[in-house]
Design an enzyme around this catalytic site. Sequence first.
Site, PDB file in Angstrom:
ATOM      1  N   SER A  59       7.490   1.757  28.833  1.00  0.00           N
ATOM      2  CA  SER A  59       8.517   2.624  28.250  1.00  0.00           C
ATOM      3  C   SER A  59       9.316   3.244  28.972  1.00  0.00           C
ATOM      4  CB  SER A  59       8.243   3.579  27.119  1.00  0.00           C
ATOM      5  OG  SER A  59       7.665   2.634  25.796  1.00  0.00           O
ATOM      6  N   LYS A  62      13.462   2.316  28.602  1.00  0.00           N
ATOM      7  CA  LYS A  62      14.001   2.920  27.679  1.00  0.00           C
ATOM      8  C   LYS A  62      15.098   4.035  28.590  1.00  0.00           C
ATOM      9  CE  LYS A  62      11.090   2.826  23.614  1.00  0.00           C
ATOM     10  NZ  LYS A  62       9.851   2.374  24.235  1.00  0.00           N
ATOM     11  N   SER A 119       9.328   7.640  22.011  1.00  0.00           N
ATOM     12  CA  SER A 119       9.520   6.315  22.655  1.00  0.00           C
ATOM     13  C   SER A 119       9.365   5.169  21.329  1.00  0.00           C
ATOM     14  CB  SER A 119       8.182   6.064  23.622  1.00  0.00           C
ATOM     15  OG  SER A 119       8.398   5.328  24.521  1.00  0.00           O
ATOM     16  N   LYS A 222      10.309  10.532  31.196  1.00  0.00           N
ATOM     17  CA  LYS A 222       9.766   9.686  30.200  1.00  0.00           C
ATOM     18  C   LYS A 222       8.815   9.064  30.553  1.00  0.00           C
ATOM     19  CE  LYS A 222      10.652   6.813  26.983  1.00  0.00           C
ATOM     20  NZ  LYS A 222       9.113   6.966  26.655  1.00  0.00           N
TER      21      LYS A 222
END
Length: 377
Positions: A59, A62, A119, A222
């Site tokens: 993720s 992203k 997420s 993140k």
Amino acid sequence: MARRVLGRLGAVVAALGAVAVGLGAAHPAQAGYASLVVDGGTGEVLNAVNPDEQNHPASLTKMMTLYLTFEAIHQGRLHWEDELPVSRNAANKEPTKLGLEVGQTVSVKDCVLGMIVISANDGATVVGEALAGGSEQVFARMMTDKAHQLGMTNTVFRNASGLPDREQVTTARDMSRLAMALHRDFPQDYHYFATREFDFEGRHLTGHNRLMYRYPGMDGMKTGFTNASGSNLVSSAVHDGRRLFGVVFGGSSAKTRDKLMETLLDNAFANRDTDPKLVALAAGRPLARVARARGTGRVAHAGRARTVHVAVAPVQRRGHAAAAHQRVASGHAGRHVSAHAASKDRAHAKAVKVAGKAAKGKVAGKTHGHHHKVAAD
């Protein structure tokens, strides 16, 4: 005649095979481990382990979807309040997700918050398709093109969310470049990365970047997880006006990953080195020996890097054979580790071992032997 036809078919098959090899990754990413800490003001690499080895971003992908979203907003191609259509492709994405349904619409802001806080794979796909005429594949090419423009030369994106794709790869150094670009290019939007919770369609959604919630001065960025990648994390923190960016790939659990990031940043802010063995331990890798050499390095312009050779016992992890010998490049100019730092690192190593054992069964239970759950931490 039949032999001629078969011969021609064989030549065609061979040519197609050569093309396929050329299009594929020359060095497919394994379930490896890496870390890097860089000074956001100078670009100096303070500590690094396997910084240029390709791994799966999960993720962390992203972050690029968010970069292109912020860029589109500032160029007037998107607006925060715009309502975007949800396609079947977006609605069918695996968790974690907002739970969007085919045919409904969702605002750009909710997609952004969904990506950052929980997420959300469906929210990432909705924005990606909106920016690429409805095609996630086209958006993935846009992501890769932007990555290369930012100097992320070892990165290839294949989707907007980070859901598993063996050809979707990046490096710790490349992700540090993206983190710094997000902070540099969108200072008015960077604060979104510190969002802990938000309300969506009557539900109160809370995040899972737990280290950010407790580490002093940390204001983003993140998390990421798949079976193929392990537990990944990009973080940024400020102490006394000095901003550092940290990257960790391949943690054996969210807990060990967070503990490693905490140690990396603590040591970097205190101008101490971090023993590269701790990075391997956080990934569940037993070490045989470590050899050191000195050098310097930068993210923007990599100079001579300190090379650390780490021999690891052959183990099986997430379905891949662990490398028997790893090359580690560090851009930290030979600092001596103080007795205090060494003591902290020994304590950290012990904590990592305990956390790793406790988390081993938990991670296996979450992933259940397949590659579909991304933001599990």
